[in-house]
Design an enzyme around this catalytic site. Sequence first.
Site, PDB file in Angstrom:
ATOM      1  CB  CYS A 126      -0.905   0.000   1.233  1.00  0.00           C
ATOM      2  SG  CYS A 126      -1.989   1.444   1.359  1.00  0.00           S
ATOM      3  CG  HIS A 168      -5.647  -2.130  -1.577  1.00  0.00           C
ATOM      4  ND1 HIS A 168      -4.619  -2.766  -0.913  1.00  0.00           N
ATOM      5  CD2 HIS A 168      -5.383  -0.798  -1.452  1.00  0.00           C
ATOM      6  CE1 HIS A 168      -3.785  -1.872  -0.420  1.00  0.00           C
ATOM      7  NE2 HIS A 168      -4.223  -0.660  -0.734  1.00  0.00           N
ATOM      8  CD  GLU A 169      -6.640   1.641  -4.282  1.00  0.00           C
ATOM      9  OE1 GLU A 169      -6.822   2.672  -3.592  1.00  0.00           O
ATOM     10  OE2 GLU A 169      -5.537   1.067  -4.370  1.00  0.00           O
ATOM     11  CG  HIS A 172      -7.304   2.942   0.926  1.00  0.00           C
ATOM     12  ND1 HIS A 172      -6.566   3.220   2.058  1.00  0.00           N
ATOM     13  CD2 HIS A 172      -6.442   2.338   0.063  1.00  0.00           C
ATOM     14  CE1 HIS A 172      -5.319   2.799   1.888  1.00  0.00           C
ATOM     15  NE2 HIS A 172      -5.227   2.260   0.699  1.00  0.00           N
TER      16      HIS A 172
END
Length: 214
Positions: A126, A168-169, A172
């Site tokens: 990351c 993953h995004e 966030h």
Amino acid sequence: MGTPNDRAPLAERVGQLLAVDGPLPLVAAGDPVLRRGTEPYDGQLEPALLARFVEALRVTMRAAPGVGLAAPQVGVGLRIAVIEDPAPVPEEVRLARGRVPQPFRVLVNPVYEPVGARRAAFFEGCLSVPGYQAVVARPAEVRLTGQDEHGRALDEVFTGWPARIVQHETDHLDGTLYLDRAEPRSLSTHQAVAERWSQPTPERAARELGFDLP
């Protein structure tokens, strides 16, 4: 929907960031903005400012370099992320990880849900946790819904490495870092991954570091 007073600080924050040319500064783990979650995007930025912000995210992602970047990683609490993956990897890695090229895309208000029960585990890093990687088990296939930067509906199934990127995004945007989902015993420096765990799959790392894979 936010009030005009709610919108102003976000627009001002973005305007301040864009006042300087070049890649935007990245926010590192420990900054609360990465843990607060984000506001759904509903027009807080005027179209021209949104377009400039999206372009700045693209420039920043490419310069890092990375395959995705979420607005909180540059200090902006809006539910916007970008992804792009040229996937310049050897054939054996492509086959093992399902890593195929992804064009530049903007994800606005994305939400994902697993498709099926199959999970896949690979090392993941990351831009907001520089210097380290860890093995993360994630759904191997997900359905992503949301919009693009023009407000057009997005409803698409992602598999393999692209599925990992969008998870993953999107995480966030919910205040979640990959470390929250990682196998702690797998945590390794970039150097250790390059020297020891560069195989297409993490089976050797699991065996030698002592953790289980799905």
